[in-house]
Design a protein around this motif. Structure first.
Motif, PDB file in Angstrom:
ATOM      1  N   ASP A 294       1.449  -5.789  -8.343  1.00 30.26           N
ATOM      2  CA  ASP A 294       1.001  -5.577  -9.724  1.00 30.26           C
ATOM      3  C   ASP A 294      -0.432  -5.062  -9.780  1.00 30.26           C
ATOM      4  OD1 ASP A 294       3.386  -6.347 -10.914  1.00 30.26           O
ATOM      5  OD2 ASP A 294       2.787  -8.446 -11.065  1.00 30.26           O
ATOM      6  N   VAL A 295      -1.284  -5.610  -8.915  1.00 29.34           N
ATOM      7  CA  VAL A 295      -2.691  -5.205  -8.900  1.00 29.34           C
ATOM      8  C   VAL A 295      -2.830  -3.730  -8.525  1.00 29.34           C
ATOM      9  CG1 VAL A 295      -4.879  -5.549  -7.678  1.00 29.34           C
ATOM     10  CG2 VAL A 295      -3.586  -7.518  -8.490  1.00 29.34           C
ATOM     11  N   LEU A 296      -1.983  -3.242  -7.614  1.00 28.02           N
ATOM     12  CA  LEU A 296      -2.098  -1.864  -7.132  1.00 28.02           C
ATOM     13  C   LEU A 296      -1.251  -0.856  -7.910  1.00 28.02           C
ATOM     14  CD1 LEU A 296      -2.205  -2.431  -3.283  1.00 28.02           C
ATOM     15  CD2 LEU A 296      -4.106  -1.917  -4.824  1.00 28.02           C
ATOM     16  N   THR A 297      -0.473  -1.323  -8.870  1.00 32.48           N
ATOM     17  CA  THR A 297       0.348  -0.414  -9.664  1.00 32.48           C
ATOM     18  C   THR A 297      -0.022  -0.545 -11.137  1.00 32.48           C
ATOM     19  OG1 THR A 297       2.122  -2.046  -9.898  1.00 32.48           O
ATOM     20  CG2 THR A 297       2.274  -0.538  -8.026  1.00 32.48           C
TER      21      THR A 297
ATOM     22  N   VAL B 295       0.840  -1.211   0.000  1.00 37.77           N
ATOM     23  CA  VAL B 295       0.000   0.000   0.000  1.00 37.77           C
ATOM     24  C   VAL B 295       0.873   1.258   0.000  1.00 37.77           C
ATOM     25  CG1 VAL B 295      -1.659   1.329   1.372  1.00 37.77           C
ATOM     26  CG2 VAL B 295      -2.004  -1.125   1.018  1.00 37.77           C
ATOM     27  N   LEU B 296       1.913   1.275   0.831  1.00 37.83           N
ATOM     28  CA  LEU B 296       2.820   2.425   0.837  1.00 37.83           C
ATOM     29  C   LEU B 296       3.508   2.595  -0.514  1.00 37.83           C
ATOM     30  CD1 LEU B 296       4.444   2.120   4.375  1.00 37.83           C
ATOM     31  CD2 LEU B 296       2.899   3.920   3.568  1.00 37.83           C
ATOM     32  N   GLN B 297       3.885   1.478  -1.139  1.00 43.68           N
ATOM     33  CA  GLN B 297       4.518   1.532  -2.459  1.00 43.68           C
ATOM     34  C   GLN B 297       3.576   2.130  -3.496  1.00 43.68           C
ATOM     35  OE1 GLN B 297       7.730   0.525  -3.078  1.00 43.68           O
ATOM     36  NE2 GLN B 297       7.513   1.327  -5.140  1.00 43.68           N
ATOM     37  N   ALA B 298       2.298   1.833  -3.374  1.00 40.64           N
ATOM     38  CA  ALA B 298       1.325   2.347  -4.336  1.00 40.64           C
ATOM     39  C   ALA B 298       0.953   3.800  -4.060  1.00 40.64           C
ATOM     40  CB  ALA B 298       0.075   1.475  -4.308  1.00 40.64           C
ATOM     41  N   LEU B 299       0.927   4.201  -2.783  1.00 35.88           N
ATOM     42  CA  LEU B 299       0.435   5.528  -2.431  1.00 35.88           C
ATOM     43  C   LEU B 299       1.506   6.608  -2.307  1.00 35.88           C
ATOM     44  CD1 LEU B 299      -2.289   4.607   0.212  1.00 35.88           C
ATOM     45  CD2 LEU B 299      -2.590   5.110  -2.226  1.00 35.88           C
ATOM     46  N   LEU B 300       2.659   6.284  -1.745  1.00 32.02           N
ATOM     47  CA  LEU B 300       3.676   7.307  -1.471  1.00 32.02           C
ATOM     48  C   LEU B 300       4.225   8.029  -2.707  1.00 32.02           C
ATOM     49  CD1 LEU B 300       5.754   5.830   1.489  1.00 32.02           C
ATOM     50  CD2 LEU B 300       4.165   7.754   1.522  1.00 32.02           C
ATOM     51  N   PRO B 301       4.466   7.345  -3.812  1.00 30.45           N
ATOM     52  CA  PRO B 301       5.023   8.061  -4.970  1.00 30.45           C
ATOM     53  C   PRO B 301       4.076   9.090  -5.595  1.00 30.45           C
ATOM     54  CG  PRO B 301       5.507   5.737  -5.145  1.00 30.45           C
ATOM     55  CD  PRO B 301       4.543   5.894  -4.006  1.00 30.45           C
ATOM     56  N   LYS B 302       2.793   8.994  -5.301  1.00 32.92           N
ATOM     57  CA  LYS B 302       1.859   9.964  -5.890  1.00 32.92           C
ATOM     58  C   LYS B 302       2.076  11.366  -5.337  1.00 32.92           C
ATOM     59  CE  LYS B 302      -1.366   6.521  -7.319  1.00 32.92           C
ATOM     60  NZ  LYS B 302      -2.544   5.775  -7.071  1.00 32.92           N
ATOM     61  N   PRO B 303       2.091  11.578  -4.005  1.00 37.80           N
ATOM     62  CA  PRO B 303       2.364  12.933  -3.512  1.00 37.80           C
ATOM     63  C   PRO B 303       3.861  13.283  -3.525  1.00 37.80           C
ATOM     64  CG  PRO B 303       1.832  11.508  -1.664  1.00 37.80           C
ATOM     65  CD  PRO B 303       1.642  10.700  -2.919  1.00 37.80           C
ATOM     66  N   ILE B 304       4.717  12.269  -3.418  1.00 38.29           N
ATOM     67  CA  ILE B 304       6.169  12.497  -3.384  1.00 38.29           C
ATOM     68  C   ILE B 304       6.814  11.607  -4.457  1.00 38.29           C
ATOM     69  CG2 ILE B 304       8.222  12.561  -1.924  1.00 38.29           C
ATOM     70  CD1 ILE B 304       6.242  12.412   0.499  1.00 38.29           C
ATOM     71  N   PRO B 305       6.891  12.079  -5.696  1.00 41.29           N
ATOM     72  CA  PRO B 305       7.381  11.242  -6.804  1.00 41.29           C
ATOM     73  C   PRO B 305       8.782  10.659  -6.596  1.00 41.29           C
ATOM     74  CG  PRO B 305       6.377  13.238  -7.654  1.00 41.29           C
ATOM     75  CD  PRO B 305       6.445  13.394  -6.161  1.00 41.29           C
ATOM     76  N   ARG B 306       9.625  11.332  -5.822  1.00 42.61           N
ATOM     77  CA  ARG B 306      10.979  10.820  -5.588  1.00 42.61           C
ATOM     78  C   ARG B 306      10.981   9.482  -4.857  1.00 42.61           C
ATOM     79  NH1 ARG B 306      15.638  14.235  -5.810  1.00 42.61           N
ATOM     80  NH2 ARG B 306      15.098  16.176  -6.819  1.00 42.61           N
ATOM     81  N   LEU B 307       9.914   9.173  -4.141  1.00 39.24           N
ATOM     82  CA  LEU B 307       9.841   7.917  -3.403  1.00 39.24           C
ATOM     83  C   LEU B 307       9.548   6.718  -4.306  1.00 39.24           C
ATOM     84  CD1 LEU B 307       8.058   8.964  -0.094  1.00 39.24           C
ATOM     85  CD2 LEU B 307      10.484   8.545  -0.511  1.00 39.24           C
ATOM     86  N   ALA B 308       9.343   6.964  -5.583  1.00 40.79           N
ATOM     87  CA  ALA B 308       9.141   5.865  -6.526  1.00 40.79           C
ATOM     88  C   ALA B 308      10.404   5.020  -6.664  1.00 40.79           C
ATOM     89  CB  ALA B 308       8.713   6.413  -7.886  1.00 40.79           C
ATOM     90  N   ILE B 309      11.520   5.547  -6.248  1.00 41.10           N
ATOM     91  CA  ILE B 309      12.784   4.809  -6.320  1.00 41.10           C
ATOM     92  C   ILE B 309      12.802   3.638  -5.336  1.00 41.10           C
ATOM     93  CG2 ILE B 309      14.134   6.121  -4.641  1.00 41.10           C
ATOM     94  CD1 ILE B 309      16.392   6.078  -6.812  1.00 41.10           C
ATOM     95  N   LEU B 310      12.018   3.729  -4.268  1.00 43.59           N
ATOM     96  CA  LEU B 310      11.959   2.652  -3.282  1.00 43.59           C
ATOM     97  C   LEU B 310      11.180   1.458  -3.821  1.00 43.59           C
ATOM     98  CD1 LEU B 310      11.136   4.492   0.045  1.00 43.59           C
ATOM     99  CD2 LEU B 310      13.308   3.492  -0.638  1.00 43.59           C
ATOM    100  N   ASP B 311      11.551   0.287  -3.355  1.00 41.53           N
ATOM    101  CA  ASP B 311      10.783  -0.922  -3.646  1.00 41.53           C
ATOM    102  C   ASP B 311      10.561  -1.645  -2.318  1.00 41.53           C
ATOM    103  OD1 ASP B 311       9.523  -3.118  -4.653  1.00 41.53           O
ATOM    104  OD2 ASP B 311      11.011  -3.528  -6.217  1.00 41.53           O
ATOM    105  N   LEU B 312       9.599  -1.144  -1.554  1.00 37.47           N
ATOM    106  CA  LEU B 312       9.305  -1.711  -0.237  1.00 37.47           C
ATOM    107  C   LEU B 312       8.856  -3.170  -0.311  1.00 37.47           C
ATOM    108  CD1 LEU B 312       7.552   1.376   1.401  1.00 37.47           C
ATOM    109  CD2 LEU B 312       9.881   0.551   1.791  1.00 37.47           C
ATOM    110  N   PRO B 313       8.040  -3.558  -1.314  1.00 43.46           N
ATOM    111  CA  PRO B 313       7.684  -4.976  -1.403  1.00 43.46           C
ATOM    112  C   PRO B 313       8.898  -5.888  -1.618  1.00 43.46           C
ATOM    113  CG  PRO B 313       6.124  -3.665  -2.647  1.00 43.46           C
ATOM    114  CD  PRO B 313       7.238  -2.745  -2.235  1.00 43.46           C
TER     115      PRO B 313
END
Length: 174
Positions: free
Chosen positions: A78-81, A31-49
């Motif tokens: 995959d379902v959430l991204t 959920v954090l992986q799907a939600l965090l990059p939307k308000p903070i695009p730089r966090l898309a670099i993380l792969d928490l799963p």
């Protein structure tokens, strides 16, 4: 004649986790992986799963459990991204299997080992995603920037170490 093993008991211990941790930690990571990059695009670099998959795979030290954990986490990711369903599922299944297999042979409680594992598997994940998208899905315009993937591996490793230390508190020895 008695035989002696040079493998410590600590290296052979398989760990289990309370059911709430087993379900909620991967779900929170996805959920954090799907939600965090939307308000903070730089966090898309993380792969928490990926980090959570690695932790559970090396802790359980069971390749079948590592594969199933990776598959479940990857498919939910995959379902959430925006990825086609199955891309992360395949990549994280392979990673879960290999990580659990390594966990049987190597002391994964060591901080240096954890750094190497997280860095290496982050790069392997990038390579697997590239191969799946390029070869299996036939996306010729899917490219990978290796310098970016090196930075991603470093960032994921830096984030993974405190997560591993936090999740260590929930381990139960089988």
């Amino acid at each position: 004649m008695a035989t002696h093993s040079y493998t410590s008991r600590r290296e052979l211990e398989q760990h289990s986790f309370p059911p709430a941790v087993t379900l909620l930690v991967p779900l929170a990571a996805i959920v954090l992986q799907a939600l965090l990059p939307k308000p903070i695009p730089r966090l898309a670099i993380l792969d928490l799963p990926l980090i959570v998959t690695l932790f559970f795979a090396v802790s359980r030290r069971n390749p079948v459990a590592g594969t199933l954990t990776g598959a479940a986490i990857g498919l939910l990711q995959d379902v959430l991204t925006a990825q086609p369903v199955g891309v992360n599922g395949m990549a994280k299944s392979v990673i879960g299997y290999i990580a659990a297999s390594i966990g049987v042979q190597v002391d994964v409680e060591n901080i240096t080992t954890r750094i190497v594992i997280n860095f290496g598997f982050s790069l392997l994940n990038s390579m697997l995603l590239f191969l799946i998208n390029r070869r299996l899905l036939g996306l010729p315009d899917f490219h990978i920037l290796w310098l970016h993937e090196l930075v991603r591996a470093v960032v994921n490793t830096v984030v993974a170490i405190p997560i591993f230390l936090l999740l260590d508190r929930f381990k139960r020895t089988e």
